[in-house]
Design a protein around this motif. Structure first.
Motif, PDB file in Angstrom:
ATOM      1  N   ASP A  60      -7.214  -0.042   8.859  1.00 37.26           N
ATOM      2  CA  ASP A  60      -7.404  -0.779  10.103  1.00 37.26           C
ATOM      3  C   ASP A  60      -8.556  -0.222  10.941  1.00 37.26           C
ATOM      4  OD1 ASP A  60      -6.262   1.530  11.010  1.00 37.26           O
ATOM      5  OD2 ASP A  60      -4.545   0.593  12.006  1.00 37.26           O
TER       6      ASP A  60
ATOM      7  N   ASN B  62      -6.060  -6.283   0.249  1.00 39.02           N
ATOM      8  CA  ASN B  62      -4.784  -5.643  -0.095  1.00 39.02           C
ATOM      9  C   ASN B  62      -4.886  -4.129  -0.190  1.00 39.02           C
ATOM     10  OD1 ASN B  62      -3.684  -8.170  -0.185  1.00 39.02           O
ATOM     11  ND2 ASN B  62      -3.636  -8.323  -2.406  1.00 39.02           N
ATOM     12  N   LEU B  63      -5.655  -3.525   0.707  1.00 39.31           N
ATOM     13  CA  LEU B  63      -5.627  -2.063   0.786  1.00 39.31           C
ATOM     14  C   LEU B  63      -4.250  -1.642   1.284  1.00 39.31           C
ATOM     15  CD1 LEU B  63      -9.050  -0.919   2.273  1.00 39.31           C
ATOM     16  CD2 LEU B  63      -8.273  -0.903  -0.093  1.00 39.31           C
ATOM     17  N   PHE B  64      -3.857  -0.417   0.944  1.00 39.75           N
ATOM     18  CA  PHE B  64      -2.567   0.090   1.404  1.00 39.75           C
ATOM     19  C   PHE B  64      -2.748   0.630   2.823  1.00 39.75           C
ATOM     20  CE2 PHE B  64      -2.454   1.116  -3.316  1.00 39.75           C
ATOM     21  CZ  PHE B  64      -1.928  -0.128  -3.642  1.00 39.75           C
ATOM     22  N   PRO B  65      -2.167  -0.033   3.818  1.00 35.38           N
ATOM     23  CA  PRO B  65      -2.500   0.291   5.212  1.00 35.38           C
ATOM     24  C   PRO B  65      -1.987   1.653   5.658  1.00 35.38           C
ATOM     25  CG  PRO B  65      -0.724  -1.326   5.123  1.00 35.38           C
ATOM     26  CD  PRO B  65      -1.211  -1.145   3.713  1.00 35.38           C
ATOM     27  N   HIS B  66      -0.990   2.208   4.939  1.00 39.43           N
ATOM     28  CA  HIS B  66      -0.433   3.489   5.356  1.00 39.43           C
ATOM     29  C   HIS B  66      -1.171   4.650   4.717  1.00 39.43           C
ATOM     30  CE1 HIS B  66       1.327   2.534   1.533  1.00 39.43           C
ATOM     31  NE2 HIS B  66       2.003   3.649   1.452  1.00 39.43           N
ATOM     32  N   LEU B  67      -2.227   4.373   3.960  1.00 37.49           N
ATOM     33  CA  LEU B  67      -2.980   5.432   3.293  1.00 37.49           C
ATOM     34  C   LEU B  67      -4.451   5.361   3.722  1.00 37.49           C
ATOM     35  CD1 LEU B  67      -1.582   5.046  -0.350  1.00 37.49           C
ATOM     36  CD2 LEU B  67      -0.800   6.608   1.439  1.00 37.49           C
TER      37      LEU B  67
ATOM     38  N   ARG C 237     -11.281   1.727  -5.165  1.00 38.83           N
ATOM     39  CA  ARG C 237      -9.913   2.003  -5.618  1.00 38.83           C
ATOM     40  C   ARG C 237      -9.723   1.544  -7.059  1.00 38.83           C
ATOM     41  NH1 ARG C 237      -5.025  -0.972  -2.526  1.00 38.83           N
ATOM     42  NH2 ARG C 237      -6.014  -2.814  -3.429  1.00 38.83           N
TER      43      ARG C 237
ATOM     44  N   PHE D 252      -9.005  -8.390  -4.651  1.00 39.46           N
ATOM     45  CA  PHE D 252      -8.404  -9.591  -4.072  1.00 39.46           C
ATOM     46  C   PHE D 252      -9.219 -10.110  -2.891  1.00 39.46           C
ATOM     47  CE2 PHE D 252      -5.109  -6.985  -5.925  1.00 39.46           C
ATOM     48  CZ  PHE D 252      -4.286  -7.876  -6.589  1.00 39.46           C
TER      49      PHE D 252
END
Ligand SMILES: Nc1ncnc2c1ncn2[C@@H]1O[C@H](COP(=O)(O)OP(=O)(O)O)[C@@H](O)[C@H]1O
Ligand SMILES: [Mg+2]
Lengths: 263, 265
Positions: free
Chosen positions: B151, B103-108, B165, B99
């Motif tokens: 982040d 849209n990476l998963f910020p909590h991982l 990913r 994207f």
């Protein structure tokens, strides 16, 4: 001579502090300290509250709160997901539930679960189950709205990225969206726990055995002792603050952390 | 990142083709795709270009059913994704999507971003998934940052993790929706280099981009879209350097003019 804006602000502030100081001094001078002490801060009466107020009452308050929070959180999550469901019936049921349990006093729900439902259905709940259901179901309504807002605050791209990797909807919610939503709602959720802690005092309605007393009931029991004054209630109040003040600090800490990661 | 490590880490890619016929998509009364026909052969790299709002993203999102087409058929690999009975999740495993906003998963962590779908969807063991993830992070030149969280990564690094990913699911087709449009200019090159390698390894790629240099160099074919239709398509060199349609010429003149400020959507 006209004052500058800054000078005027300083004078205004000094006047406010002055008035406040005056009020405090007047109160200290003219209050009847002997009777205030007797009513609220009676040492002998205070000592008598210990250790049970901690080992029994505080413990029970924590247990009631924790039990109802577990029900409130799981029920709230379920309701929040129903509210966001594409199936209209789920949305209606969730809305109905939330409006109802937010709209009626928690006290009435307690009476319903403590007396109404047992009589009507011929069931007998354990006291812990009653508290869990009554307080938990009310909490679920509030928590549902909090969680719904949190779920909606997770960017849509997160769900799309998870679905693009082949995750079914439920898996994307469980592994990706819900964990992020929880992080967002941690501060308001902590505030819910504070409210629950205080609302757990409503169990007094149910008629408790001595071993089931929580802080408020314990304090009310304490003031019936001769010469106790209101000191037992003051101590009970202090015990609530022992729980709620750290939670409040925690909530603010969470808040500033989320603010930082956002900015 | 060096060329040798990235191609050494790559395994044989099993590439799938895409076949789109008379694809139509409307939002309410607004018809966004007005009958698109597009074939992408296995291993082919096709760049989609066109002005903002011409329906490029919508077309891409229809291919992995993030948007549901109103009319038309799409075949991806062995799947007819427009068949109402198709197993969407199974189809999507073959299709990697990258994207504009990463849209990476910020909590991982970067590594966990690359393992979560492997373990939860493909049911790989944690150890196997980690191996695959590390291989793919090496492929995009970021194995040394596997434990960082999104982040703690630059935009270009995040986008490369997002590519790793997607690759960790062993896709047979990769969709890129303006993968470099949200990046600082100095990190664009790293992402394009990763995509260039992927193309060399034989991945089927459908890429929405404004990077004309990349399109000309890497794409086998370039498709120009405007107003929900394919206006012109052909060999990359021909479409970019010698377009025949007036709308294509006008678009390229604006994109290639260095003084023109393109407002990305
Ligand atoms: N979810 C949506 N709802 C309504 N309109 C949309 C939606 N997504 C895209 N559109 C519209 O479809 C058109 C094409 O959008 P898009 O495919 O994003 O174009 P591009 O990627 O080429 O810039 C635009 O006019 C846009 O406003
Ligand atoms: Mg777009």
């Amino acid at each position: 001579m006209a004052m500058t804006v800054r000078q005027r602000a300083r004078v205004s502030r000094s006047v406010q502090y002055g008035l406040l100081a005056l009020a405090v001094v007047l109160f200290i001078l003219f209050a009847d300290w002997a009777s205030i002490g007797k009513a609220f801060f009676n040492w002998d009466s205070a000592v008598k509250q210990f250790p049970e107020i901690i080992t029994l009452a505080l413990k029970n308050t924590l247990i009631y709160t924790a039990l109802s929070f577990v029900v409130g959180l799981s029920g709230g999550l379920l309701l929040a997901l129903m509210k966001l469901s594409s199936v209209a019936v789920w949305r209606w049921i969730a809305t109905l539930y939330i409006e109802f349990f937010r709209g009626v006093p928690a006290l009435l729900v307690f009476i319903a679960f403590g007396f109404g439902i047992p009589t009507a259905f011929g069931v007998r709940f354990d006291i812990y189950v009653t508290v869990m259901l009554a307080l938990g179901m009310v909490a679920a309504a509030y928590i549902a709205e909090t969680l719904r807002a949190g779920l909606q605050a997770v960017p849509k791209g997160q769900l799309e990225a998870a679905r693009s990797l082949g995750m079914p909807h439920w898996r994307a919610m469980v592994s990706i969206v819900i964990p992020q939503a929880f992080k967002i709602v941690l501060p308001p959720l902590t505030n819910e726990v504070i409210l629950l802690t205080k609302d757990s005092s409503l169990v007094y309605l149910l008629g408790l055995a001595a071993s089931q007393y929580e802080l408020t009931k314990f304090g009310r029991d304490g003031i019936t002792q001769p010469n106790a004054g209101l000191t037992p209630l003051v101590i009970a109040g202090a015990c609530y603050l022992i729980i709620t003040v750290p939670l409040g600090i925690l909530a603010r800490r969470f808040e500033s952390r989320t603010a930082k990661t956002k900015g | 990142m060096t060329e040798s490590t990235s191609s050494a880490a790559a395994k044989q890619i099993q590439a799938a083709g895409v076949s789109i016929k008379d694809l139509r998509k409307s939002y309410g009364a607004n018809e966004v795709l007005k009958g698109i026909d597009l074939e992408v052969a296995p291993g082919e790299v096709v760049c989609l270009i066109g002005p903002s709002g011409s329906g490029k993203s919508t077309l891409l999102r229809c291919v992995n059913l993030l948007e549901k087409p109103n009319v038309g058929t799409i075949h991806v690999g062995g799947f007819e994704s427009t068949d109402p009975d198709v197993d969407i999740d199974k189809m999507r495993r073959k299709v990697g999507m990258v994207f504009q906003q990463f849209n990476l998963f910020p909590h991982l962590s970067a590594l966990q971003n690359c393992t979560i779908a492997q373990t939860k969807v493909l049911k790989r063991s944690q150890a196997d998934a980690s191996d695959v993830a590390r291989k793919n992070l090496a492929r995009v030149g970021l194995d040394h940052l596997a434990d960082r969280f999104p982040d703690q990564l630059s935009g270009g690094q995040q986008q490369r993790v997002a590519i790793a990913r997607a690759l960790s699911m062993d896709p047979e087709l990769m969709l890129f929706d303006e993968p470099t449009s949200a990046l600082d200019p100095e990190t664009v090159g790293d992402v394009l280099a990763v995509m260039r390698n992927l193309a060399k390894e034989g991945m089927t790629m459908l890429v929405v981009t404004h990077e004309m240099g990349f399109a000309r160099e890497v794409a086998d074919r370039v498709v120009f879209m405007d107003g929900g239709v394919v206006v012109e398509e052909g060999a990359a060199e021909q479409v970019v350097s010698a377009p025949t349609q007036p709308r294509t010429k006008e678009f390229l003149r604006r994109v290639l003019d260095p003084t023109h400020i393109d407002i990305a959507e």
